[in-house]
Structures are given as C-alpha cells and as structure tokens.
Design an enzyme around this catalytic site. Structure first.
Site, mmCIF file in Angstrom:
data_model
loop_
_atom_site.group_PDB
_atom_site.id
_atom_site.type_symbol
_atom_site.label_atom_id
_atom_site.label_comp_id
_atom_site.label_asym_id
_atom_site.label_seq_id
_atom_site.Cartn_x
_atom_site.Cartn_y
_atom_site.Cartn_z
ATOM 1 C CE LYS A 65 -3.946 1.975 2.538
ATOM 2 N NZ LYS A 65 -4.857 1.842 3.707
ATOM 3 C CB SER A 125 -8.238 3.914 2.762
ATOM 4 O OG SER A 125 -7.382 3.214 3.653
ATOM 5 C CB SER A 163 -8.824 1.303 5.700
ATOM 6 O OG SER A 163 -9.437 2.555 5.598
#
Lengths: 491, 95
Positions: A78, A158, A182
């Site tokens: 990420k 997210s 998330s």
C-alpha cells in the site's frame, strides 16, 4: 501447468520449496499479470526490476537451501508504507516526488523474510475514504461486476488497491492499513480475507500517519491461511514505535483448521440495523449456522454503545489527522506552491496539495480541537471510547471467545454512487468495523457468500486483545464451509 | 452545534488551507452535516468516565537518551522542494 498467479501463498511456498517452479518464474507471472491488469488502476507504481532482482536473490537462497518464510512470494505494498527510494505518497498530491530514505518496519519485516516487491498500491488519499475514490491517482476498479452488468464498482477503501490487486491476482498478497475499516471493508467488497490486528501488534513506524491512536497495519490475501502467514511476518515488537506492545508473535498459521468446538461466539444484537438489506442479515445467519454446526456455542450478547462508535470516530480520527497532517507545509518534502510570504506559501501549498475529503477532515479536526470546543468534542469522544471498550471487556469477561458480525452494510457500490452532497452517507460504510478500531481490538473479515447480484459479501470476527489466533481458527472454519471466491476475469 | 461561513474561514486559516468563497460555502454545509451526525453523542452520559488514552494498558516505553542516528543532512533534506547546502529554504520570515 496452472497459472502460477492462481496459487495461494501457501501453495506457492510449497511449489517453490519442491522446485516445481522458480521464484523468478513466479515473479515474471505476476509482472505480466500486473501489466495486463493496468485498467484496474490498482498499482500507482510498478517496480518490476526491483522484483526481478529480489526474485533472483530468492532463487539463490533456494539453491543454497537457505529459504526464509516468505521466500520468493510477490507482494504489493500500500502506498502508505515508506519504501526506501520508491514512490511513497499516501496517494496524495501533497507528497509529490517523495521517495523516503528509509523503509517502514512492516515492509522491512516482509523483505527480511524473503518476500518480493511488485510495486505500490492505490488507496484513498491519506487512507481517508471507503471507496478509493479520493486517491490523487484516480479510483480503483473492483475486479468484481454485478451479474449481467458492466458497471464499474468500487473496491472499497481505503486499501482499495490492495484488495483489488489480491482479488484480481495481481499479487499473491498485499499490505494494508485499517483506521476505521480500511482493511476489512475492501476485503469484504472483493471476496478477499483481511485482518486488522490488535493495536500495537504491527509497528506503525514508517507508515504515513492518519489517526495515530487508531491506525494499524495488516494483510489482505486470498484466504484466511494466507493472512495468517503474512501477519506472522508483518507483526513485530519495535523499539521505534512506543505503542508497539511487547507480546511475542505466535505462529498464527498453526491456528488454521483447529476445531471451534466449544468456543463461545457472541452475536451482538446492536448490529441488527434498520435499512440493512435482508441478504446481509441472511449472510450473518449463515455464519451463525456454520459455526453452530461446527460445534461452537452461539450466545446472544449486547454491546450497548455500538451506535456511538461512528460519531465518536468522526471526532477522534479527524482531530488526530489535523495534527498529523500539519507537517505537510511545503518545506521538507513534497509539493510547494510559492506565496507572498511564508503563511501564504503554506496556505496555497495545502490548498493545492490536499483533496476535498482530506481538507474536510482537517477542518473538522481543527474545529473540534480549537479553543472552547476541546472538552465538548474530543474529550467527550474519548470518554465514549472508554464506554465502547468496556462493552467489549464485559462480554469477554463473560467467557465469549469471539464476536461474529457482518463486515459491511452492503455489497460493493458503483463509482460515483455515494458522491452526493452528504459526506456522512459514505461514512456509514464503516458502521460495523469502526467499533473495533475504537476499542483497539483485532478484527478479521472473511468472505462468506455472494449477493443476489453475484457480488462478494463478508463476515467480521472480533477477538480479544492479542488473540488473533482465535480469529484465524474461527475464520478458517467459516471458509471451510463456504470456500473461497474469485472474480471472473474480464480485464 | 453548527458553524457559519465565517467560522469555516477562521478554522481554515488556523489549518493553513486557503479557501475560496465558494469552497467556504460548500464546506460549511458539509461540516454542518458531520457536526449534526456527531451530535448524537449528547445522548451519552459520560459522568465519571475517564477518557481513553491507550487501547491496551501498557507502561510508556522509555529509551536511552543517546544519539542513535545523525550526520546525514543530505538525506534529511533530500526530499525538500527547495534546499541549498543542506538547508531547507523558506520565504523570508525575519525582517
């Protein structure tokens, strides 16, 4: 031979060890898949040369019989994790061109265990969002589509790039982070498994900060076993993070497949919400039936302050964010927009560099922390947080081993569908997951079925602090009953 | 509680984010929507409740007060949009 990208991490590990294929072959298969999957916009940066070099080093290790736990396993990272010399921007314009001179503890742990980096994954800007639509690099496309429809759906957020890349076989597994849901919400939207461990289990050092008392890193992977394998490597006790807790990291994989017979599974009545589709309730009941059939005892429980978790979160998280994001001032890194004087330079830089959702949260956070409002908002919210935590403590004191809830109030929605004038509509996505962050507990999202439209739906398991093992055990029991889910390839 | 556009402008100034009149107006509506949502916390009686400061009760870790890193100014300033001789450059702040 089956496509190497179809293998789980556990299967790839076995295949590499048995020398059925090399780390280089596995990595090349993923590099090709990443290239062919560019239309999904899951990666913001691809690092094929780095991946090839790491895979070569892994093959040398295998040749010497010195392989480590994740040797040669290709992962996506990420964009919130600092990766030395590689684009790290939290998918924000304000961190333009930032290439850290250091590596986050979590990603360093993965490389030390032999994993291979494929690139950096798309996400909501600064991890603020539930659909990946707030990314400076544009939205991610969910590899899942509704039956008979070509409508583009969001992968959740997210960690939307992480979830989409795992579901579409663009990496064997991915790192993700979870501040209010998330990891678990995008996992549920893409038919993947994801765990947010107990606060303090994974080091936050080198992860771009959003809300420091809530942020935790965790993995997203194809199945529960793979999340257990990845968490074992990601978790550590880190002197560089004072909130890292001194608890040894167990062998999570050993919990996979252990019987759930005699475990007490709590089902909280406050999670039955008006307006939640009947198929979410039906999925929850299916999970209850599976665990009861496997020998667990199902107990009706009450977590009375559940409904206050989301409003309290929307005070605590923006307050901490407004403080954490004060560092983006156009001086030390990232974007800089010239101004008439230094304050004008700050204001122009931050106006141009932050997206709308990030600005919204900074302003809310600045407001609730401003003189005269601190007690009414932030202090009050932190007290409510104590009450939410006590709810869980009371339930666990009564012998409950884990709690079963739905992961999300709906299946994946279309891009733009929740972009209306009211930001609260998007926030409601996290209604089932946010309580877990507020109390600092571990939460596992496990795919449990498909909606009437053919989209994946997930269940959530909530555990005692530092008892991720029970979650892997119960999660693998659900998985054993329902199987795993993969989207039909169209991209 | 709700905010007016003047308050939003003041908060934006505190947060060092430049906002146009149009943005201030839109953000006023959005912030009021969020503030309206969090209003329900007023229903909760928190008398005598301690605010949560840590999710797991642990003693704050202390480290030795020693230098563990340093002498790397070029790496510290390496990402600066404008730097000169390992100094961060900013507009003139002292007359």
């Amino acid at each position: 031979m089956t496509d190497l990208t179809d293998l789980t991490i556990a299967e790839a590990r076995d295949g590499l060890k048995a020398k059925r294929f090399t780390a280089t072959e596995l990595t090349e298969a993923y590099i090709g898949a990443v290239e062919r999957g560019r239309s999904l916009n899951a990666y913001v940066v691809e690092t094929p040369e780095k991946a090839r070099a790491m895979a070569r080093a892994s093959d040398e290790r295998f040749a010497r019989g010195e392989e480590r736990p994740l040797e040669g396993i290709p992962l996506g990272i990420k964009d919130l994790f600092a990766t030395e010399g590689v684009h790290t921007q939290a998918c924000s314009h304000i961190l333009d061109r930032f290439k850290p001179a250091y590596e986050s503890t979590v990603s360093a742990n993965l490389w030390a265990d032999g994993a291979v980096m494929l690139g950096k994954l798309n996400m909501d800007e600064f991890a603020m969002g539930s659909s990946n639509e707030t990314s400076h690099y544009g939205p991610v496309t969910n590899p899942w589509r509704r039956q008979g429809s070509n409508a583009t759906l969001v992968p959740g957020g997210s960690s939307g790039g992480s979830a989409a890349a795992v579901a579409a076989r663009l990496c064997a597994g991915a790192t993700a982070t979870d501040t209010g849901g998330s990891i678990r919400q995008p996992a549920a939207f893409t038919g993947t498994a994801g765990i947010k461990p107990t606060y303090g289990r994974c080091s936050r050092w080198g992860i771009v900060a959003f809300a420091s008392s809530l942020d935790q890193a965790g993995p997203i992977a194809r199945d529960v076993r793979d999340t257990a394998i990845l968490l074992k490597s990601m978790a550590s006790v880190d002197p560089k993070d004072t909130t890292s807790v001194d608890v040894p990291v167990p062998d999570y994989e050993a919990a996979i497949g252990q019987s759930v017979k005699g475990l007490k599974i709590g089902v909280p009545r406050e999670y039955r919400l008006d307006g939640v589709p009947a198929e979410i309730d039906a999925l929850w009941q299916k999970g209850i039936d599976i665990l009861r059939d496997a020998g667990a005892e199902i107990v009706d429980i009450s977590l009375p302050h559940t409904k206050y978790a989301l409003p309290a979160y929307y005070i605590v998280a923006p307050a901490e964010a407004s403080s954490n994001l004060a560092r983006y001032d156009g001086v030390r890194y990232g974007l800089r927009v010239p101004g008439d004087d230094i304050v004008d330079m700050y204001e122009r830089t931050r106006a141009a560099g932050f997206g709308e959702e990030v600005k919204r949260r900074i302003l809310i956070g600045t407001y609730v922390l401003s003189a005269g409002y601190y007690d009414a908002y932030y202090l009050k919210a932190q007290k409510v947080r104590t009450l939410i935590k006590r709810d869980f403590e009371a339930v666990y004191a009564n012998g409950i081993d884990a709690i079963l809830t739905p992961a999300t109030p709906s299946a994946a929605f279309a891009i733009g569908e929740k972009a209306g004038a009211d930001p609260v509509e998007m926030y409601l996505n996290d209604v089932f997951t946010v309580t877990v962050n507020m109390a600092g507990l571990p939460g596992l999202a496990v795919p449990a079925g498909l909606s009437s439209e053919g989209l994946p739906l997930g269940l959530q398991l909530i555990g005692r602090p530092f008892d991720e093992e029970t979650l892997f055990r119960v999660g693998s029991a659900i998985e054993a009953a329902v199987g795993t889910f993969a989207p039909a390839k169209w991209w | 509680m709700s905010v007016d556009t003047a308050t939003v402008r003041r908060v934006a100034r505190l947060a060092r984010i430049k906002v146009s009149d149009e943005e201030a107006l839109r953000m006023t509506h959005e912030l009021n929507s969020i503030l309206g949502f969090v209003e329900q916390l007023n229903e909760v009686d928190v008398t005598g409740v301690e605010p949560m400061t840590a999710v797991v009760s642990t003693r704050m870790k202390k480290r030795q007060d020693v230098v563990t890193d340093g002498d790397i100014p070029e790496r510290v300033t390496g990402n600066a949009p404008i730097s000169d001789d390992n100094f961060f450059m900013v507009p003139k702040v002292v007359e």
